[in-house]
Scaffold this active site. Sequence first.
Site, PDB file in Angstrom:
ATOM      1  N   THR A  55     -14.282   9.009 -26.755  1.00  0.00           N
ATOM      2  CA  THR A  55     -14.185   8.573 -25.361  1.00  0.00           C
ATOM      3  C   THR A  55     -12.967   7.667 -25.144  1.00  0.00           C
ATOM      4  O   THR A  55     -12.171   7.875 -24.225  1.00  0.00           O
ATOM      5  CB  THR A  55     -15.472   7.808 -24.973  1.00  0.00           C
ATOM      6  OG1 THR A  55     -16.589   8.636 -25.274  1.00  0.00           O
ATOM      7  CG2 THR A  55     -15.488   7.456 -23.502  1.00  0.00           C
ATOM      8  N   LYS A 100     -16.740  -4.078 -31.486  1.00  0.00           N
ATOM      9  CA  LYS A 100     -17.373  -5.411 -31.390  1.00  0.00           C
ATOM     10  C   LYS A 100     -18.248  -5.714 -32.590  1.00  0.00           C
ATOM     11  O   LYS A 100     -18.303  -6.845 -33.056  1.00  0.00           O
ATOM     12  CB  LYS A 100     -18.151  -5.530 -30.076  1.00  0.00           C
ATOM     13  CG  LYS A 100     -19.402  -4.693 -29.987  1.00  0.00           C
ATOM     14  CD  LYS A 100     -19.652  -4.171 -28.595  1.00  0.00           C
ATOM     15  CE  LYS A 100     -18.742  -3.014 -28.311  1.00  0.00           C
ATOM     16  NZ  LYS A 100     -19.296  -1.996 -27.405  1.00  0.00           N
ATOM     17  N   GLU A 114      -9.180  -7.323 -27.538  1.00  0.00           N
ATOM     18  CA  GLU A 114      -9.629  -7.607 -26.166  1.00  0.00           C
ATOM     19  C   GLU A 114     -10.689  -6.608 -25.707  1.00  0.00           C
ATOM     20  O   GLU A 114     -11.667  -6.966 -25.040  1.00  0.00           O
ATOM     21  CB  GLU A 114      -8.429  -7.548 -25.215  1.00  0.00           C
ATOM     22  CG  GLU A 114      -8.750  -7.871 -23.772  1.00  0.00           C
ATOM     23  CD  GLU A 114      -9.188  -9.312 -23.568  1.00  0.00           C
ATOM     24  OE1 GLU A 114      -8.413 -10.216 -23.885  1.00  0.00           O
ATOM     25  OE2 GLU A 114     -10.333  -9.524 -23.110  1.00  0.00           O
ATOM     26  N   GLY A 153     -25.133   9.252 -19.570  1.00  0.00           N
ATOM     27  CA  GLY A 153     -24.232   8.813 -20.636  1.00  0.00           C
ATOM     28  C   GLY A 153     -24.039   7.312 -20.698  1.00  0.00           C
ATOM     29  O   GLY A 153     -23.185   6.820 -21.420  1.00  0.00           O
ATOM     30  N   LYS A 187     -21.050  -9.493 -28.512  1.00  0.00           N
ATOM     31  CA  LYS A 187     -20.009  -9.970 -27.595  1.00  0.00           C
ATOM     32  C   LYS A 187     -20.062 -11.489 -27.419  1.00  0.00           C
ATOM     33  O   LYS A 187     -19.023 -12.154 -27.390  1.00  0.00           O
ATOM     34  CB  LYS A 187     -20.151  -9.257 -26.247  1.00  0.00           C
ATOM     35  CG  LYS A 187     -19.806  -7.776 -26.356  1.00  0.00           C
ATOM     36  CD  LYS A 187     -20.206  -7.012 -25.114  1.00  0.00           C
ATOM     37  CE  LYS A 187     -19.901  -5.533 -25.254  1.00  0.00           C
ATOM     38  NZ  LYS A 187     -20.526  -4.720 -24.202  1.00  0.00           N
ATOM     39  N   GLY A 214     -16.233   2.558 -20.446  1.00  0.00           N
ATOM     40  CA  GLY A 214     -15.522   3.723 -19.919  1.00  0.00           C
ATOM     41  C   GLY A 214     -14.259   3.964 -20.730  1.00  0.00           C
ATOM     42  O   GLY A 214     -13.619   3.010 -21.181  1.00  0.00           O
TER      43      GLY A 214
HETATM   44  N1  LIG Z   1     -16.962   3.977 -24.883  1.00  0.00           N
HETATM   45  C1  LIG Z   1     -16.803   2.800 -24.284  1.00  0.00           C
HETATM   46  O1  LIG Z   1     -16.927   2.674 -23.062  1.00  0.00           O
HETATM   47  C2  LIG Z   1     -16.416   1.605 -25.115  1.00  0.00           C
HETATM   48  C3  LIG Z   1     -16.214   0.355 -24.462  1.00  0.00           C
HETATM   49  C4  LIG Z   1     -15.820  -0.760 -25.226  1.00  0.00           C
HETATM   50  C5  LIG Z   1     -15.679  -0.629 -26.600  1.00  0.00           C
HETATM   51  N2  LIG Z   1     -15.933   0.592 -27.193  1.00  0.00           N
HETATM   52  C6  LIG Z   1     -15.767   0.689 -28.652  1.00  0.00           C
HETATM   53  O2  LIG Z   1     -14.704   1.599 -28.919  1.00  0.00           O
HETATM   54  C7  LIG Z   1     -14.968   2.267 -30.163  1.00  0.00           C
HETATM   55  C8  LIG Z   1     -14.924   3.783 -29.921  1.00  0.00           C
HETATM   56  O3  LIG Z   1     -15.912   4.132 -28.979  1.00  0.00           O
HETATM   57  P1  LIG Z   1     -16.002   5.627 -28.371  1.00  0.00           P
HETATM   58  O4  LIG Z   1     -16.996   5.544 -27.279  1.00  0.00           O
HETATM   59  O5  LIG Z   1     -14.641   6.150 -28.101  1.00  0.00           O
HETATM   60  O6  LIG Z   1     -16.627   6.408 -29.632  1.00  0.00           O
HETATM   61  P2  LIG Z   1     -16.761   7.993 -29.824  1.00  0.00           P
HETATM   62  O7  LIG Z   1     -16.613   8.708 -28.530  1.00  0.00           O
HETATM   63  O8  LIG Z   1     -18.000   8.202 -30.625  1.00  0.00           O
HETATM   64  O9  LIG Z   1     -15.486   8.382 -30.728  1.00  0.00           O
HETATM   65  C9  LIG Z   1     -15.376   8.010 -32.073  1.00  0.00           C
HETATM   66  C10 LIG Z   1     -14.180   8.747 -32.665  1.00  0.00           C
HETATM   67  O10 LIG Z   1     -13.970   8.285 -33.989  1.00  0.00           O
HETATM   68  C11 LIG Z   1     -13.978   9.395 -34.907  1.00  0.00           C
HETATM   69  N3  LIG Z   1     -14.642   8.939 -36.139  1.00  0.00           N
HETATM   70  C12 LIG Z   1     -15.832   8.324 -36.238  1.00  0.00           C
HETATM   71  N4  LIG Z   1     -16.116   8.076 -37.528  1.00  0.00           N
HETATM   72  C13 LIG Z   1     -15.089   8.576 -38.248  1.00  0.00           C
HETATM   73  C14 LIG Z   1     -14.803   8.654 -39.638  1.00  0.00           C
HETATM   74  N5  LIG Z   1     -15.641   8.174 -40.559  1.00  0.00           N
HETATM   75  N6  LIG Z   1     -13.627   9.226 -40.020  1.00  0.00           N
HETATM   76  C15 LIG Z   1     -12.777   9.728 -39.100  1.00  0.00           C
HETATM   77  N7  LIG Z   1     -12.991   9.697 -37.766  1.00  0.00           N
HETATM   78  C16 LIG Z   1     -14.137   9.128 -37.352  1.00  0.00           C
HETATM   79  C17 LIG Z   1     -14.752  10.488 -34.219  1.00  0.00           C
HETATM   80  O11 LIG Z   1     -14.307  11.736 -34.751  1.00  0.00           O
HETATM   81  P3  LIG Z   1     -14.926  13.124 -34.212  1.00  0.00           P
HETATM   82  O12 LIG Z   1     -14.440  13.250 -32.797  1.00  0.00           O
HETATM   83  O13 LIG Z   1     -14.356  14.174 -35.092  1.00  0.00           O
HETATM   84  O14 LIG Z   1     -16.411  12.961 -34.307  1.00  0.00           O
HETATM   85  C18 LIG Z   1     -14.365  10.262 -32.758  1.00  0.00           C
HETATM   86  O15 LIG Z   1     -13.147  10.924 -32.479  1.00  0.00           O
HETATM   87  C19 LIG Z   1     -16.326   1.742 -30.640  1.00  0.00           C
HETATM   88  O16 LIG Z   1     -16.114   0.680 -31.541  1.00  0.00           O
HETATM   89  C20 LIG Z   1     -16.981   1.234 -29.372  1.00  0.00           C
HETATM   90  O17 LIG Z   1     -17.923   0.207 -29.600  1.00  0.00           O
HETATM   91  C21 LIG Z   1     -16.281   1.695 -26.482  1.00  0.00           C
END
Ligand SMILES: NC(=O)c1ccc[n+]([C@@H]2O[C@H](COP(=O)([O-])OP(=O)(O)OC[C@H]3O[C@@H](n4cnc5c(N)ncnc54)[C@H](OP(=O)(O)O)[C@@H]3O)[C@@H](O)[C@H]2O)c1
Length: 330
Positions: free
Chosen positions: A15, A106, A130, A188, A206, A307
Amino acid sequence: MSAPPLRVALLGCGTVGAAVARLLAERSELLADRAGRPLHLSGIVVRNLSGPRDLPAEQAGLLTDEPGALVDGADVVIELMGGIEPARELLLRAMRGGADVVTANKQLIARHGDELHAVAREHGVGLDYEAAVVAAVPVLRVVRESLAGDEITSISGIVNGSTNYVLDLVARTGVTFEEAVAKAGALGYLEADPTEDLEGIDAAAKIVILARTAWGVGVGFDDVHRTGISGLTDADFEQARGTGQVIKLIASAWRSGQARHPRVELAVRPVLLAQDHPFAQIREGGNAVVIEATSAGRVRIHGAGAGGEETASAVLGDLVALARRRPAQA
Ligand SMILES: NC(=O)c1ccc[n+]([C@@H]2O[C@H](COP(=O)([O-])OP(=O)(O)OC[C@H]3O[C@@H](n4cnc5c(N)ncnc54)[C@H](OP(=O)(O)O)[C@@H]3O)[C@@H](O)[C@H]2O)c1
């Protein structure tokens, strides 16, 4: 622009990672102007190379499932994989190799922040996150930099958008708690396993990061008095409605003792608030933080706490800030 491009390795293309990759392409000239040098995306690490990707065509060839060499050749590593391992090991490796790092993780910072900061200091590299605390809302920078000359006495807020979505839906539409959780999941807002949100674990991470940043204290998860929202009943919501109040999940940290030797208390819990309280006005997945400081008084910040593109905004802000701090020849 004569400075060589900054080689940026992206770990994760979900995402947030996909949004960062897209914005690096779409805003390449603007970001180069702001950073003082081009930002060159050198590779994108994923788990599953054959999964569908929302990436510009020219970036499809950058995907890899082997992070080691990519991390070793980067000037800046952006970690957007989530989880503790291998994120922790890869960030330690990056910093030991002289790269600056940015993360939105986080849980990693709340649990291993001391270790990561120690390695960053030892190797003279930057470690910024951040996006880890309420995504697009720039609260960490305000606490760390804008209020660095002040004495912060408390920080409180709605720092988890998923639970706010659920509580807001129950309060405004009268659906049951179970129905609201089901709808939040379908849209979602909640993870497949919603425990981290509903039990206040995400909010606890946080508030731990905010407290450490504000007061430089070594607090951790175990210091947070934590109650999530999963134990709330329809009777609790009825009672709130009957008294003209709403229930919000509030994370808070407050200081006692002297500014230079603070004692800090931390809590995450559902709180009853009057309808006209500023936190009661926060709708759907919104986040809001109030910081109280001796000289500044009350500082309120609110906006999108999650997001892909919103979180990417904070990640890119850290990236540009780190690029500006790097010596131009490096
Ligand atoms: N989503 C939000 O709104 C949001 C907001 C603030 C902070 N965050 C933080 O941002 C980070 C990412 O969130 P997200 O929502 O983008 O997560 P996500 O959609 O689950 O994406 C995770 C990505 O990392 C890859 N990945 C995971 N484990 C891996 C591994 N062992 N080796 C290689 N690649 C790996 C996955 O690969 P595949 O695609 O191949 O599975 C995927 O592309 C998290 O720490 C989350 O807490 C997210």
